[in-house]
Write a protein that holds these residues in place. Structure first.
Motif, PDB file in Angstrom:
ATOM      1  N   UNK A  37      31.500  -2.962 -85.244  1.00  0.00           N
ATOM      2  CA  UNK A  37      31.009  -4.147 -85.957  1.00  0.00           C
ATOM      3  C   UNK A  37      32.107  -5.198 -85.912  1.00  0.00           C
ATOM      4  N   UNK A  38      31.778  -6.369 -85.407  1.00  0.00           N
ATOM      5  CA  UNK A  38      32.747  -7.461 -85.299  1.00  0.00           C
ATOM      6  C   UNK A  38      33.155  -7.938 -86.681  1.00  0.00           C
ATOM      7  N   UNK A  39      34.460  -8.099 -86.893  1.00  0.00           N
ATOM      8  CA  UNK A  39      34.973  -8.636 -88.155  1.00  0.00           C
ATOM      9  C   UNK A  39      35.384 -10.097 -87.987  1.00  0.00           C
ATOM     10  N   UNK A  40      36.403 -10.352 -87.170  1.00  0.00           N
ATOM     11  CA  UNK A  40      36.837 -11.728 -86.948  1.00  0.00           C
ATOM     12  C   UNK A  40      37.671 -11.804 -85.687  1.00  0.00           C
ATOM     13  N   UNK A  41      37.894 -13.018 -85.221  1.00  0.00           N
ATOM     14  CA  UNK A  41      38.736 -13.192 -84.049  1.00  0.00           C
ATOM     15  C   UNK A  41      39.902 -14.104 -84.366  1.00  0.00           C
ATOM     16  N   UNK A  42      40.977 -13.917 -83.633  1.00  0.00           N
ATOM     17  CA  UNK A  42      42.175 -14.747 -83.764  1.00  0.00           C
ATOM     18  C   UNK A  42      42.534 -15.250 -82.374  1.00  0.00           C
ATOM     19  N   UNK A  43      42.445 -16.567 -82.142  1.00  0.00           N
ATOM     20  CA  UNK A  43      42.744 -17.108 -80.811  1.00  0.00           C
ATOM     21  C   UNK A  43      44.248 -17.289 -80.620  1.00  0.00           C
ATOM     22  N   UNK A  44      44.955 -16.166 -80.579  1.00  0.00           N
ATOM     23  CA  UNK A  44      46.427 -16.193 -80.511  1.00  0.00           C
ATOM     24  C   UNK A  44      46.949 -14.766 -80.364  1.00  0.00           C
ATOM     25  N   UNK A  45      48.260 -14.672 -80.174  1.00  0.00           N
ATOM     26  CA  UNK A  45      48.912 -13.369 -80.280  1.00  0.00           C
ATOM     27  C   UNK A  45      48.725 -12.870 -81.707  1.00  0.00           C
ATOM     28  N   UNK A  46      48.833 -11.547 -81.910  1.00  0.00           N
ATOM     29  CA  UNK A  46      48.354 -10.985 -83.175  1.00  0.00           C
ATOM     30  C   UNK A  46      49.295  -9.914 -83.701  1.00  0.00           C
ATOM     31  N   UNK A  47      49.321  -9.809 -85.047  1.00  0.00           N
ATOM     32  CA  UNK A  47      50.172  -8.829 -85.709  1.00  0.00           C
ATOM     33  C   UNK A  47      49.918  -7.402 -85.214  1.00  0.00           C
ATOM     34  N   UNK A  48      48.660  -7.074 -84.946  1.00  0.00           N
ATOM     35  CA  UNK A  48      48.346  -5.714 -84.503  1.00  0.00           C
ATOM     36  C   UNK A  48      48.777  -5.450 -83.062  1.00  0.00           C
ATOM     37  N   UNK A  49      49.303  -6.486 -82.410  1.00  0.00           N
ATOM     38  CA  UNK A  49      49.819  -6.311 -81.046  1.00  0.00           C
ATOM     39  C   UNK A  49      51.332  -6.309 -80.970  1.00  0.00           C
ATOM     40  N   UNK A  50      52.009  -6.312 -82.116  1.00  0.00           N
ATOM     41  CA  UNK A  50      53.480  -6.317 -82.099  1.00  0.00           C
ATOM     42  C   UNK A  50      54.047  -5.060 -81.436  1.00  0.00           C
ATOM     43  N   UNK A  51      53.304  -3.976 -81.500  1.00  0.00           N
ATOM     44  CA  UNK A  51      53.775  -2.727 -80.896  1.00  0.00           C
ATOM     45  C   UNK A  51      53.989  -2.860 -79.392  1.00  0.00           C
ATOM     46  N   UNK A  52      53.359  -3.861 -78.767  1.00  0.00           N
ATOM     47  CA  UNK A  52      53.454  -4.004 -77.313  1.00  0.00           C
ATOM     48  C   UNK A  52      54.854  -4.404 -76.850  1.00  0.00           C
ATOM     49  N   UNK A  53      55.695  -4.900 -77.772  1.00  0.00           N
ATOM     50  CA  UNK A  53      57.048  -5.300 -77.368  1.00  0.00           C
ATOM     51  C   UNK A  53      57.816  -4.103 -76.819  1.00  0.00           C
ATOM     52  N   UNK A  54      57.758  -2.985 -77.534  1.00  0.00           N
ATOM     53  CA  UNK A  54      58.428  -1.766 -77.056  1.00  0.00           C
ATOM     54  C   UNK A  54      57.470  -0.767 -76.431  1.00  0.00           C
ATOM     55  N   UNK A  55      56.196  -0.817 -76.814  1.00  0.00           N
ATOM     56  CA  UNK A  55      55.272   0.242 -76.429  1.00  0.00           C
ATOM     57  C   UNK A  55      54.415  -0.021 -75.218  1.00  0.00           C
ATOM     58  N   UNK A  56      54.467  -1.220 -74.637  1.00  0.00           N
ATOM     59  CA  UNK A  56      53.663  -1.543 -73.456  1.00  0.00           C
ATOM     60  C   UNK A  56      54.565  -2.045 -72.334  1.00  0.00           C
ATOM     61  N   UNK A  57      54.061  -1.945 -71.114  1.00  0.00           N
ATOM     62  CA  UNK A  57      54.851  -2.396 -69.964  1.00  0.00           C
ATOM     63  C   UNK A  57      55.151  -3.886 -70.069  1.00  0.00           C
ATOM     64  N   UNK A  58      54.200  -4.660 -70.576  1.00  0.00           N
ATOM     65  CA  UNK A  58      54.395  -6.095 -70.798  1.00  0.00           C
ATOM     66  C   UNK A  58      53.853  -6.438 -72.175  1.00  0.00           C
ATOM     67  N   UNK A  59      54.628  -7.106 -72.983  1.00  0.00           N
ATOM     68  CA  UNK A  59      54.209  -7.417 -74.357  1.00  0.00           C
ATOM     69  C   UNK A  59      53.143  -8.504 -74.379  1.00  0.00           C
TER      70      UNK A  59
END
Length: 351
Positions: A258-280
């Motif tokens: 169920x869709x809640x909302x969208x954010x047209x930007x980088x997002x708090x829930x993606x901060x893990x990508x700095x260390x946890x993904x090949x490219x943040x």
């Protein structure tokens, strides 16, 4: 392509702009910021910073003149003052227009086949009474504009909550409560040519309307609903002609996402990508708006947990570094207050 050595303008002065500017510097770009007076922590890592009101046309024009491309880190930037510089913006301001009004956002998503919570527009007390009769209780009353991190929201559990609410007659939306088993986000990055890549979806846990933790793996339930949620996210990004990082938040329910909302930007829930993904998410946003090839979005850790430091004195946060798996990010904010994000800690395991 925006060549390295060029200047990227960032609208907004918060921690997202700060982390975006750091990623841009690593790719050889210079960043300047623009935001009204406030605790603009992005200023510390920008080459220049305009501290002016959003509707200061002269200051906005002078800022734009120094930029080769302009983006934003805050979705409540007023759209009107951006019209003269729309050609320099990535993403296009239509993404802001869509996301800034919860009613328009939900209607837009429905037109593309998405499924939001049941909702009714509310402008006067009588509308709220009718909305509750139609959708039922419990529910959430939200302002149509300017709400984020739990702000501008009222949980209505019973008739007593409805009757006791001091409703001022501003434009709102009443949403029925969604029974969900988990929350997750879909974060993508899209180029001008339409190339889209997704990061793995994290399981998100909120406290008092503010994101507390994001973790991976997200579990079987979320994993079974990601494909459908991604398909909707792609439709939205394509319909907007989106460039950069786009985030959609979902409830995982027994009936599907169920869709809640969208954010047209980088997002708090993606901060893990700095260390946890090949490219943040921050680096790929810069790559996308500058016309560079996108980086690999694969998760490079077996487990990840990002925890926000909320409303606490960040001076005590360094104790977490005794854990060799911990990566600390402090935002440089001057004073803690309830609900304020002062930083985050990401713990990863590569086992």
């Amino acid at each position: 392509m925006i060549a390295p050595g060029s200047t990227i303008g960032i609208l907004g002065g918060g921690q997202l702009g700060r982390m975006m500017a750091i990623a841009a510097a690593q790719l050889g770009y210079r960043c300047i910021g623009y935001a009204p007076q406030g605790d603009n922590v992005a200023e510390e890592v920008c080459a220049d910073f305009f501290t002016n009101k959003w509707n200061d046309a002269q200051a906005m024009a002078a800022f734009a003149q120094k930029c080769d491309v302009i983006t934003w880190e805050f979705e409540n930037v007023p759209v009107g003052p951006l019209e003269p510089i729309a050609g320099q913006l990535a993403p296009h301001p239509r993404a802001l227009e869509t996301a800034q009004d919860r009613l328009n956002e939900k209607r837009f998503v429905e037109q593309l086949g998405g499924r939001p919570a049941p909702y009714v527009p509310v402008a006067i007390r009588g509308d709220l009474t009718e909305a509750v009769e139609r959708i039922g209780l419990p529910g959430i009353l939200k302002t149509r504009r300017d709400g984020y991190d739990g702000k501008g929201q009222w949980r209505l559990r019973d008739r007593q909550d409805v009757e006791g609410l001091s409703f001022k007659g501003e434009d709102c939306i009443y949403e029925g409560f969604v029974e969900f088993d988990a929350e997750f986000s879909v974060i993508l990055v899209r180029t001008r040519e339409g190339d889209i890549r997704f990061w793995d979806s994290s399981r998100n846990v909120h406290s008092d309307g503010v994101l507390d933790t994001s973790s991976l793996p997200a579990g079987e339930l979320i994993g079974s609903q990601v494909e459908e949620a991604r398909a909707l996210a792609k439709k939205i990004a394509d319909a907007l002609g989106y460039v950069g990082v786009l985030t959609l938040e979902f409830f995982a329910t027994k009936q599907g996402p169920v869709f809640n909302e969208m954010a047209p930007r980088v997002h708090n829930s993606g901060h893990w990508t700095i260390e946890g993904a090949a490219t943040s998410q921050f680096e790929n946003h810069i790559r996308a708006i500058c016309g560079l090839p996108l980086g690999d979005t694969s998760t490079i850790a077996s487990t990840v947990e990002m925890t926000n430091i909320i409303g606490k004195d960040a001076k005590t946060a360094h104790g977490c570094l005794a854990d060799p798996a911990a990566h600390l990010h402090l935002y440089g904010k001057a004073k803690p207050r309830p609900g304020r994000k002062m930083g985050h800690v990401t713990r990863i395991s590569r086992g």
